[in-house]
Design a protein around this motif. Structure first.
Motif, PDB file in Angstrom:
ATOM      1  N   LEU A  83      -6.847   1.922  -2.343  1.00  0.00           N
ATOM      2  CA  LEU A  83      -8.108   2.466  -1.845  1.00  0.00           C
ATOM      3  C   LEU A  83      -7.970   3.947  -1.507  1.00  0.00           C
ATOM      4  O   LEU A  83      -6.917   4.403  -1.063  1.00  0.00           O
ATOM      5  CB  LEU A  83      -8.554   1.708  -0.587  1.00  0.00           C
ATOM      6  CG  LEU A  83      -8.891   0.226  -0.744  1.00  0.00           C
ATOM      7  CD1 LEU A  83      -9.348  -0.344   0.592  1.00  0.00           C
ATOM      8  CD2 LEU A  83      -9.968   0.009  -1.802  1.00  0.00           C
ATOM      9  N   ASP A  84      -9.037   4.678  -1.736  1.00  0.00           N
ATOM     10  CA  ASP A  84      -9.099   6.089  -1.361  1.00  0.00           C
ATOM     11  C   ASP A  84      -9.677   6.172   0.044  1.00  0.00           C
ATOM     12  O   ASP A  84     -10.878   6.378   0.239  1.00  0.00           O
ATOM     13  CB  ASP A  84      -9.971   6.854  -2.361  1.00  0.00           C
ATOM     14  CG  ASP A  84     -10.015   8.346  -2.036  1.00  0.00           C
ATOM     15  OD1 ASP A  84      -9.115   8.820  -1.317  1.00  0.00           O
ATOM     16  OD2 ASP A  84     -10.955   9.021  -2.505  1.00  0.00           O
ATOM     17  N   LEU A  85      -8.819   5.990   1.035  1.00  0.00           N
ATOM     18  CA  LEU A  85      -9.268   5.962   2.427  1.00  0.00           C
ATOM     19  C   LEU A  85      -9.435   7.371   2.972  1.00  0.00           C
ATOM     20  O   LEU A  85      -8.657   8.277   2.661  1.00  0.00           O
ATOM     21  CB  LEU A  85      -8.261   5.191   3.288  1.00  0.00           C
ATOM     22  CG  LEU A  85      -8.057   3.714   2.927  1.00  0.00           C
ATOM     23  CD1 LEU A  85      -7.005   3.099   3.843  1.00  0.00           C
ATOM     24  CD2 LEU A  85      -9.365   2.940   3.018  1.00  0.00           C
ATOM     25  N   GLN A  86     -10.450   7.540   3.822  1.00  0.00           N
ATOM     26  CA  GLN A  86     -10.710   8.845   4.417  1.00  0.00           C
ATOM     27  C   GLN A  86      -9.627   9.248   5.409  1.00  0.00           C
ATOM     28  O   GLN A  86      -9.432  10.427   5.682  1.00  0.00           O
ATOM     29  CB  GLN A  86     -12.075   8.837   5.127  1.00  0.00           C
ATOM     30  CG  GLN A  86     -13.257   8.628   4.208  1.00  0.00           C
ATOM     31  CD  GLN A  86     -13.566   7.149   3.997  1.00  0.00           C
ATOM     32  OE1 GLN A  86     -12.745   6.276   4.319  1.00  0.00           O
ATOM     33  NE2 GLN A  86     -14.726   6.871   3.435  1.00  0.00           N
ATOM     34  N   SER A  87      -8.920   8.277   5.958  1.00  0.00           N
ATOM     35  CA  SER A  87      -7.840   8.535   6.897  1.00  0.00           C
ATOM     36  C   SER A  87      -6.852   7.377   6.798  1.00  0.00           C
ATOM     37  O   SER A  87      -7.227   6.272   6.394  1.00  0.00           O
ATOM     38  CB  SER A  87      -8.373   8.668   8.332  1.00  0.00           C
ATOM     39  OG  SER A  87      -9.084   7.508   8.699  1.00  0.00           O
ATOM     40  N   PRO A  88      -5.595   7.610   7.148  1.00  0.00           N
ATOM     41  CA  PRO A  88      -4.594   6.552   6.999  1.00  0.00           C
ATOM     42  C   PRO A  88      -4.761   5.451   8.031  1.00  0.00           C
ATOM     43  O   PRO A  88      -5.382   5.634   9.076  1.00  0.00           O
ATOM     44  CB  PRO A  88      -3.266   7.293   7.210  1.00  0.00           C
ATOM     45  CG  PRO A  88      -3.626   8.461   8.075  1.00  0.00           C
ATOM     46  CD  PRO A  88      -5.004   8.871   7.643  1.00  0.00           C
ATOM     47  N   VAL A  89      -4.220   4.280   7.722  1.00  0.00           N
ATOM     48  CA  VAL A  89      -4.146   3.188   8.672  1.00  0.00           C
ATOM     49  C   VAL A  89      -2.670   2.874   8.907  1.00  0.00           C
ATOM     50  O   VAL A  89      -1.827   3.127   8.055  1.00  0.00           O
ATOM     51  CB  VAL A  89      -4.903   1.936   8.176  1.00  0.00           C
ATOM     52  CG1 VAL A  89      -6.388   2.220   8.077  1.00  0.00           C
ATOM     53  CG2 VAL A  89      -4.366   1.460   6.832  1.00  0.00           C
ATOM     54  N   PHE A  90      -2.372   2.297  10.079  1.00  0.00           N
ATOM     55  CA  PHE A  90      -0.983   2.135  10.494  1.00  0.00           C
ATOM     56  C   PHE A  90      -0.718   0.685  10.888  1.00  0.00           C
ATOM     57  O   PHE A  90      -1.225   0.230  11.928  1.00  0.00           O
ATOM     58  CB  PHE A  90      -0.676   3.050  11.681  1.00  0.00           C
ATOM     59  CG  PHE A  90      -0.913   4.505  11.417  1.00  0.00           C
ATOM     60  CD1 PHE A  90       0.116   5.326  11.008  1.00  0.00           C
ATOM     61  CD2 PHE A  90      -2.181   5.053  11.589  1.00  0.00           C
ATOM     62  CE1 PHE A  90      -0.099   6.684  10.777  1.00  0.00           C
ATOM     63  CE2 PHE A  90      -2.412   6.398  11.358  1.00  0.00           C
ATOM     64  CZ  PHE A  90      -1.367   7.222  10.946  1.00  0.00           C
TER      65      PHE A  90
END
Length: 219
Positions: A181-188
């Motif tokens: 996915l082209d996410l707007q911000s990273p997930v952790f």
């Protein structure tokens, strides 16, 4: 309802409403009603947000986390009192992307503290979590604040609140889809859901229970 200090009331009101109007334009919501007054005390704001979930949509709740789900957060945590709490950046676009692309089993926003809100989600779901505490993303503000308070940056990340990031759980196979996915911000990813209720970390091969901390609302 807005209650303003008598000193500089006009300036304070202007700054408050400037921020409200900016958020309304950015996120496409309407402002309805409102009342203002002045008094001999600090600024006090009371806001009620009303919305609806489209019929047939997969609404996120706190109660759906399953054993072996991945638990993750959507951004660095802690130290928001240095200024971020006044200009929150809700993860609406990220949430829309995830809602349309992967299956999220449970969700909550971080308003009262990472650990406290995480504990609320898990309690509603009847599960717990085994955390990789070294994977919890700590905001640079938490590091700066720790230099002022003498507390650790992790302690600020664990309990400060008003970060307005999201805590999410999802099955491992759903988590793996995030790579594409082209996410707007990273997930952790910071842990895995377990049947053992509570917040836990592994320490020297043993489970150590971590107490949730944060802002407790008075009844």
């Amino acid at each position: 309802m807005t209650a303003k200090p008598r000193d500089n009331a006009t300036r304070i009101a202007g700054e408050v409403f400037e921020g409200i109007f900016e958020a309304a334009e950015q996120f496409g919501f309407a402002i309805a009603g409102g009342d203002t007054s002045t008094y001999d005390g600090p600024l006090s704001l009371t806001v009620t947000a009303i919305g609806e979930v489209p019929e047939g949509s997969n609404a996120w709740t706190r109660g759906g986390a399953k054993v072996d789900d991945v638990l993750l957060v959507t951004g660095p945590i802690g130290g928001s009192i240095l200024g971020r709490h006044l200009r929150p950046n809700p993860r609406l676009e990220l949430a829309r992307t995830l809602q349309q692309s992967v299956g999220v089993s449970a969700a909550i926003d971080i308003s009262d503290g990472l650990s406290l809100d995480m504990d609320r989600l898990l309690a509603r779901s009847g599960v717990g979590v085994e955390l990789d505490v070294d994977s919890i993303p700590i905001h640079e503000d938490a590091i700066r604040l720790a230099e002022q308070t003498g507390r650790t940056a992790f302690d600020h990340a664990w309990s400060d609140g008003e970060d307005f990031e999201l805590i999410l759980t999802m099955a491992s196979e759903e988590f793996e889809k995030l790579v594409d996915l082209d996410l707007q911000s990273p997930v952790f990813p910071i842990g895995r859901v377990t049947s053992r209720t509570g917040l836990w970390k592994l320490e020297d091969g043993r489970h150590e229970r971590l107490p949730p901390k944060g802002f407790e609302h008075q009844e």
